[in-house]
Scaffold this motif. Structure first.
Motif, PDB file in Angstrom:
ATOM      1  N   GLU A 277      -7.139  -2.154  -8.389  1.00  0.00           N
ATOM      2  CA  GLU A 277      -6.060  -2.894  -9.024  1.00  0.00           C
ATOM      3  C   GLU A 277      -4.765  -2.088  -9.030  1.00  0.00           C
ATOM      4  N   ARG A 278      -4.876  -0.775  -8.836  1.00  0.00           N
ATOM      5  CA  ARG A 278      -3.682   0.073  -8.808  1.00  0.00           C
ATOM      6  C   ARG A 278      -3.056   0.160  -7.424  1.00  0.00           C
ATOM      7  N   ILE A 279      -3.700  -0.460  -6.435  1.00  0.00           N
ATOM      8  CA  ILE A 279      -3.211  -0.325  -5.067  1.00  0.00           C
ATOM      9  C   ILE A 279      -1.861  -0.999  -4.882  1.00  0.00           C
ATOM     10  N   VAL A 280      -1.618  -2.082  -5.640  1.00  0.00           N
ATOM     11  CA  VAL A 280      -0.353  -2.801  -5.502  1.00  0.00           C
ATOM     12  C   VAL A 280       0.811  -1.904  -5.907  1.00  0.00           C
ATOM     13  N   ALA A 281       0.693  -1.266  -7.070  1.00  0.00           N
ATOM     14  CA  ALA A 281       1.763  -0.378  -7.532  1.00  0.00           C
ATOM     15  C   ALA A 281       1.926   0.799  -6.589  1.00  0.00           C
ATOM     16  N   ARG A 282       0.816   1.306  -6.069  1.00  0.00           N
ATOM     17  CA  ARG A 282       0.884   2.452  -5.165  1.00  0.00           C
ATOM     18  C   ARG A 282       1.623   2.101  -3.884  1.00  0.00           C
ATOM     19  N   VAL A 283       1.313   0.934  -3.327  1.00  0.00           N
ATOM     20  CA  VAL A 283       1.975   0.516  -2.092  1.00  0.00           C
ATOM     21  C   VAL A 283       3.450   0.235  -2.347  1.00  0.00           C
ATOM     22  N   ASN A 284       3.738  -0.438  -3.445  1.00  0.00           N
ATOM     23  CA  ASN A 284       5.130  -0.789  -3.740  1.00  0.00           C
ATOM     24  C   ASN A 284       5.996   0.430  -4.042  1.00  0.00           C
ATOM     25  N   SER A 285       5.369   1.513  -4.466  1.00  0.00           N
ATOM     26  CA  SER A 285       6.141   2.723  -4.772  1.00  0.00           C
ATOM     27  C   SER A 285       6.214   3.690  -3.590  1.00  0.00           C
ATOM     28  N   SER A 286       5.677   3.275  -2.456  1.00  0.00           N
ATOM     29  CA  SER A 286       5.684   4.161  -1.291  1.00  0.00           C
ATOM     30  C   SER A 286       7.111   4.523  -0.894  1.00  0.00           C
ATOM     31  N   ASP A 287       7.294   5.774  -0.536  1.00  0.00           N
ATOM     32  CA  ASP A 287       8.615   6.290  -0.171  1.00  0.00           C
ATOM     33  C   ASP A 287       8.500   7.037   1.153  1.00  0.00           C
ATOM     34  N   PHE A 288       9.206   6.571   2.178  1.00  0.00           N
ATOM     35  CA  PHE A 288       9.074   7.163   3.500  1.00  0.00           C
ATOM     36  C   PHE A 288       9.442   8.635   3.510  1.00  0.00           C
ATOM     37  N   ASN A 289      10.534   9.001   2.855  1.00  0.00           N
ATOM     38  CA  ASN A 289      10.965  10.404   2.884  1.00  0.00           C
ATOM     39  C   ASN A 289       9.938  11.312   2.220  1.00  0.00           C
TER      40      ASN A 289
END
Length: 351
Positions: A277-289
């Motif tokens: 259930e935490r995968i959504v927040a993890r993906v949305n907070s991804s930062d390329f740099n």
């Protein structure tokens, strides 16, 4: 170390037709073989632009087998939960023959709720169906007059034809995401593992690998580079700033498609997917740099990427790396250039 390509589609009809995607992907497979790469890999996903152009990796790899002679062909992965084991084992054995023994079979559990809903398979049965499917395939490949009585499938006595080309069967790999226990189970069974470093912290991945290798050692097995597979988004250009700028564009597009694909985890729960259930927040907070700083993407000029691969080897040991060179609807010409630059400047350094 060994290197290959993972042709994970991140496009839909609004981007390019299926005909065009597959023509380009097969051309990349041919070029990978010409340049000395180890493997071509693809996935099983459905419905969305995140992988949906590859609902059956066996079909694509059969086409790739007809156009290549040496490069290994890897399912990364097939999903036993969605197939009857007699059908799955037979298709894979047939592909092993069509490729003259160049097949490595990666199995996975899947993780996208919409795929389970479409097949009317409860996600809480995912792990049990996975274990049963892999076990049944192995028995069908190696035994005659197989009678199988599982929780989900009962059949037999049957003898599979054709038997696999490789004896006793193709190399087996299993997808392991975030739980060290899944890697330990794979090691005890003698399977290889497929991991995605971008979703784990460095220390967590090192722990998972250590436990996997220790388990294999305890079982009396050695661990080679072909037993540990990593996948990385990859983009190379001669100019570093250009590589970072365009690599960010393609990585962020892929991430947006992943965010859409996992969005239903906001209101979905499964005992077989604790913490997802935490995968959504993890993906949305991804930062390329941050991914670049943490060495989770292979993006840059050839020297920078070579240094990143060297760091990967120092952190995780000898592994096999799959370069995701079509992510984010990268133009075909840029995928070819990335493949060629990596082959020219990096493959010789690690061969």
């Amino acid at each position: 170390m060994k290197f290959g390509i993972n042709l994970f589609p991140t496009v839909g009809p609004g981007d390019k037709s299926g005909v065009r995607f597959f023509e380009e992907a097969l051309a990349l497979a041919e070029r990978a073989e010409q340049l000395g790469y180890h493997h071509v890999k693809t996935v099983e996903h459905y419905f969305s632009a995140y992988g949906g152009y590859s609902p059956d990796p066996v079909t694509f790899l059969a086409a790739a087998a007809a156009r290549t002679e040496r490069v290994r062909l890897i399912t990364g992965a097939v999903l036993p939960a969605f197939s009857h084991p007699v059908k799955l084992a037979g298709k894979l054995a047939m592909l092993d023959h069509l490729s003259h023994g160049r097949l490595d079979v990666g199995f996975g559990r899947g993780f996208l709720p919409e795929e389970f809903w479409a097949y009317q398979v409860p996600m809480d049965e995912s792990r049990a169906r996975f274990n049963e499917g892999v076990e049944a395939c192995l028995r069908l490949w190696t035994e005659e007059e197989v009678t199988y009585e599982g929780n989900f499938h009962t059949f037999g006595p049957v003898t599979l034809l054709p038997r696999p080309f490789q004896s006793p069967h193709p190399r087996v790999l299993v997808a392991t995401a975030i739980t060290p226990e899944s890697g330990e189970a794979a090691g005890a069974a003698g399977y290889g593992v497929m991991m995605v470093p971008s979703i784990n912290k460095q220390e967590k991945l090192q722990e998972m690998l250590a436990r996997y290798r220790d388990t294999r050692t305890t079982a009396g097995l050695t661990t080679t580079d072909e037993d540990v597979h990593f996948s990385y988004n990859c983009y190379l250009a001669e100019d570093r700033d250009k590589a970072h700028r365009l690599g960010q564009v393609y990585s962020e597009r892929t991430n947006s498609l992943l965010a859409s694909a996992v969005s239903s985890w906001q209101h979905n729960r499964s005992s077989d997917y604790a913490g997802y259930e935490r995968i959504v927040a993890r993906v949305n907070s991804s930062d390329f740099n941050k991914q670049l700083r943490d060495n989770k993407v292979l993006v840059g000029d050839p020297q920078e990427v070579a240094d990143r691969v060297e760091l990967i080897r120092s952190l995780y040991g000898e592994t096999t790396i799959s370069l995701q060179i079509v992510s984010g609807n990268m133009p075909f010409e840029e995928s070819v250039r990335t493949l060629e630059l990596f082959a020219e400047h990096i493959l010789p350094r690690f061969s």
